[in-house]
Design an enzyme around this catalytic site. Structure first.
Site, PDB file in Angstrom:
ATOM      1  N   CYS A 386       0.830  -1.215   0.000  1.00  0.00           N
ATOM      2  CA  CYS A 386       0.000   0.000   0.000  1.00  0.00           C
ATOM      3  C   CYS A 386       0.860   1.258   0.000  1.00  0.00           C
ATOM      4  O   CYS A 386       0.529   2.250   0.660  1.00  0.00           O
ATOM      5  CB  CYS A 386      -0.961   0.013   1.201  1.00  0.00           C
ATOM      6  N   ASN A 387       1.974   1.223  -0.703  1.00  0.00           N
ATOM      7  CA  ASN A 387       2.859   2.383  -0.801  1.00  0.00           C
ATOM      8  C   ASN A 387       3.468   2.400  -2.201  1.00  0.00           C
ATOM      9  O   ASN A 387       4.644   2.101  -2.386  1.00  0.00           O
ATOM     10  CB  ASN A 387       3.946   2.317   0.274  1.00  0.00           C
TER      11      ASN A 387
END
Length: 839
Positions: A386-387
């Site tokens: 999630c980055n």
């Protein structure tokens, strides 16, 4: 730490603490004892139990403030469902000034090395006509220009967000930025106005102390499961009281109003900032659990500073050894993605992000590494975490690459790890307060055992193991007494001897080339299909169906073909008490459950050692008495019904755990589980049973023999060919002259039946399970990976095309197989977020 506090991970090496901490048993006991001894009512009431709840919640608020070295004079705690909800609240309530006003408009700036939930705030700001500006880490370091004095007097509010610790790499960004930005010493972008700072502390506070008395950010969102492991679904937003009165709110929920009218537009909010923003009843029992979380954490560890030192020591140790591992040719075993050299716990957290390389420097897909790690009971995290910003920066993935990968079928969170040979993500390990040096050693042993073979004898293993011992600081902090008493385990000579010697040079074993007459020609929609010419004929050698998903095979010599594949293949599956499918990954003994189909008596007979046989009717029981429920199979939704208490009790007794047998419902299965298959007409939806990916799985005996030769070199006792065939759980086993020639097929015909090849089967750890005994042998998957050159593909998926003839739909052993060759040599795997195992 007492092992009794973490019984659930005995035998497991858990290395995803950045994903979630693990909760100790003593926390649950303290919490449940509290619930047994007290009555906690809704805090919005005025009775005795409600007052107890309210007072306890207020105590927990103060405990949180104390943990972060601040007081209620400076900060307010607003409980949320997590860090993401806290970020959304900030975006919705910050006093933005939109474009088009007389005064300068607001800006939302965020570091590109930020979690998706931070970047997603720009969706809200855009709807408010506020511009968002991404800032790269290097840009903020260079942005040290003060604004002119007249521009510093502007009161337009701007918000800058950055993570205290990158959840991707563990890099700790300077907390000094907070004061530098608020004072105007550091400007994210040159624009007049007043800057406020959002410090995303979710990753940081899981293993490091945060002193808000010194570093007074305006907003600090956190999630408590990152710290304690329990409860989940509970977070908080710490708001600096100087900004709190400026926050705006439109919606008002239960408990937030001092007074309002239902018939007129009148609403007066509560005075307390916390009560004003906590819509509805807070999760009060979970909040009460936090008190016990703080108590137990302090008791077990002695505080966050000690956790910081302990976890960093583990990360430093692992990084030092990992970064020094080399192949015989001097090539590194891993590529580590980091902005630091792991020398200072103030700039680096306990996270190591990397990709495994082969001896030629090519990246091994993270899904393959994850599957291998699972065989060693090592739990890691893979993907982009999630980055996307950090992933792009470290893996050198361009914006165009992200868009191309999406078109190729790759989405966030799936297992498509390589697109055109380039990685789409990486592997992350992270340490927590309950991690030990044995955990680090187990992980390093895993990397060495799976990547470095006996042929890498030039590698000074003694110096590696010496490094593994000497890199442990003498004064390291350990919460595990056993760690202090026992030396770090060494890599033994016997372990090295057990590693295959097949990879003497490059380790890239390749199957033999097909004969000249099997070379493929191009196929197009208008061209005549190129069929395999000459050579020995290909025949069907074996046919298997698996009536119960993940249970034993039922071998037949001929069998009817239905619209979902072989009749009754994977029509049933075993689920746990929560209705979740159980496979051999979780319960290897499923392979000892042997179903057989009697078409004449219209029953399925199920047998297992030590159990009386039990039968289940083949007739679909979807009458009024059947309860239709919805289940999931590899992200596909299917309608099912329960097969009753009698078989549930039988399975629960044999497996030693509560479980039930469910069956796909025939009246809705055509709608519930369909797949539009490339190569078939656009209007053709192929109906699936409870399979993972396709109707049929085909393997080739010649390929099995080739693989057997490679595996035998790694095993003490060679596998029988029959045992190896059963491990790959195919429906159709063919005898073809050449190994792996099936990977060149685009279509096949067997009698009147026509099949479309839809891709290769990427194997998971189920092939490591002996289908006769239920015992695991992790060498099988490792051998397959080594044999196939960084891939774990074996076998091909087939879909049955609609029949154009009136012949009987029967598949028989001995039938001739006529393949049509495909245009390209490489078969791209089906796009799915799940592993493509046969189940």
């Amino acid at each position: 730490i007492k092992t009794s506090d973490f019984i659930c991970i005995l035998g497991i090496t858990y290395l995803d603490h950045a994903g979630s901490a693990l909760f100790p048993d003593s926390l649950l006991k303290a919490f449940t004892d509290d619930l047994r001894n007290n009555v906690y009512g809704n805090p919005h009431s005025q009775n005795i139990s409600s007052k107890l709840t309210y007072d306890t919640i207020e105590h927990v608020r103060y405990r949180i403030l104390q943990h972060f070295h601040t007081t209620a004079e400076d900060y307010t705690i607003i409980f949320t469902s997590g860090c993401t909800a806290a970020l959304k609240l900030i975006a919705e309530s910050f006093p933005w000034i939109p474009e088009g006003r007389k005064q300068p408009s607001s800006r939302f700036c965020y570091l590109t090395d930020s979690h998706t939930s931070v970047v997603g705030m720009r969706g809200i700001t855009a709807s408010m006509n506020v511009l968002s500006v991404p800032i790269k880490p290097k840009e903020i370091l260079l942005a040290k220009t003060r604004l002119p004095a007249e521009e510093q007097n502007c009161t337009t509010p701007h918000l800058f967000s950055y993570p205290a610790q990158s959840n991707f790499s563990g890099t700790k960004y300077p907390l000094s930025w907070i004061q530098d930005i608020k004072s105007g010493k550091l400007c994210p972008i040159k624009i007049p106005g007043k800057w406020f700072v959002l410090l995303d502390a979710a990753s940081y506070v899981s293993s490091s102390p945060l002193d808000l008395g010194v570093h007074q950010a305006d907003f600090i969102p956190i999630s408590f499961y990152k710290i304690f492991g329990f409860p989940t679904g509970l977070g908080a937003l710490l708001v600096n009281n100087r900004i709190a009165p400026l926050l705006r709110k439109t919606y008002f929920g239960g408990g937030t109003a001092a007074a309002y009218l239902a018939g007129e537009d009148f609403y007066f909010p509560r005075k307390s900032i916390a009560e004003r923003f906590e819509d509805g009843t807070v999760s009060f029992l979970d909040i009460i659990a936090l008190k016990h979380g703080f108590d137990v954490l302090e008791k077990l560890t002695g505080g966050m500073e000690k956790i910081k030192q302990h976890t960093f020591a583990l990360a430093h140790y692992t990084y030092t050894v990992l970064s020094n591992l080399k192949y015989a040719n001097g090539a590194p075993v891993v590529r580590i993605y980091s902005d630091t050299d792991f020398s200072n716990p103030d700039v680096q957290g306990p996270i190591i992000n990397f990709n495994v390389l082969d001896e030629n420097g090519e990246v091994l897909g993270f899904s393959q590494v994850d599957s291998m790690a699972s065989l060693h009971n090592i739990h890691v995290r893979t993907g982009c975490f999630c980055n996307t910003g950090a992933c792009q920066m470290h893996l050198d993935i361009s914006n165009e690459d992200i868009q191309r990968n999406l078109q190729a079928g790759h989405v966030c969170g799936d297992n498509i790890d390589l697109v055109d040979g380039h990685p789409t993500g990486s592997v992350r390990i992270s340490f927590g307060y309950m991690s030990s040096f044995e955990d680090a050693q187990t992980f390093l042993n895993f990397i060495i055992a799976t990547r470095l073979s006996k042929s890498d004898a030039e590698i000074p293993f003694q110096s590696v193991t010496k490094l593994m011992t000497e890199s442990v600081p003498d004064d390291h902090l350990s919460f595990n007494n056993a760690d202090k008493a026992s030396p770090v385990p060494q890599i033994s000579d016997r372990e090295l001897r057990n590693i295959s010697s097949e990879e003497e040079t490059t380790g890239r074993w390749q199957p033999s080339e097909p004969e000249a007459e099997s070379i493929r020609a191009a196929i197009s929609e208008t061209a005549v299909p190129t069929c395999r010419k000459g050579g020995k004929p290909i025949t069907v050698a074996k046919i298997y169906l698996y009536p119960i998903k993940s249970c034993s095979a039922f071998e037949v010599t001929e069998w009817p073909v239905g619209n979902q594949g072989l009749l009754y293949d994977r029509n049933w599956m075993v689920v746990n008490q929560n209705g979740v499918c159980i496979t051999q990954k979780q319960e290897p003994r499923l392979c000892l459950v042997t179903p057989s189909i009697d078409l004449k008596q219209k029953i399925m007979v199920i047998q297992a050692e030590g159990m009386d046989p039990i039968s289940v009717p083949l007739e679909d029981n979807t009458g009024k008495e059947a309860v239709i429920c919805e289940s999931k199979v590899c992200s596909h939704r299917v309608k099912t019904y329960d097969c009753g208490e009698r078989i549930a009790s039988w399975l629960s007794t044999f497996l030693g755990r509560p479980c039930r047998l469910i069956r796909q419902s025939s009246d809705v299965k055509s709608k519930a589980h369909q797949k539009n298959t490339k190569g078939l007409s656009s209007s053709t939806n192929i109906s699936l049973s409870l399979v993972n990916e396709a109707q049929y799985l085909l393997i080739n005996v010649a390929s099995i023999l080739q693989l057997k030769e490679h595996i035998s070199a790694r095993l003490k006792e060679p596998l029988e060919i029959e045992e190896l065939i059963r491990r790959f759980r195919a429906n159709i086993v063919v005898c073809a002259p050449e190994s792996f020639e099936e990977e060149e097929w685009a279509e096949i015909s067997i009698g009147a039946l026509q099949f479309q090849v839809v891709g290769p089967c990427s194997r998971c750890q189920i092939i490591c399970i002996d289908q006769q005994s239920g015992e695991r042998n992790k060498e099988i998957l490792q051998s397959l990976s080594a044999a196939r050159g960084r891939k774990t593909n074996f076998g091909i998926y087939l879909m049955n095309q609609p029949l154009l003839s009136s012949f009987s739909d029967i598949l028989s052993v001995g039938s001739q197989v006529l393949p049509v060759l495909k245009e390209n040599t490489e078969i791209h795997p089906p796009t799915s977020s799940e592993e493509k195992c046969s189940g």
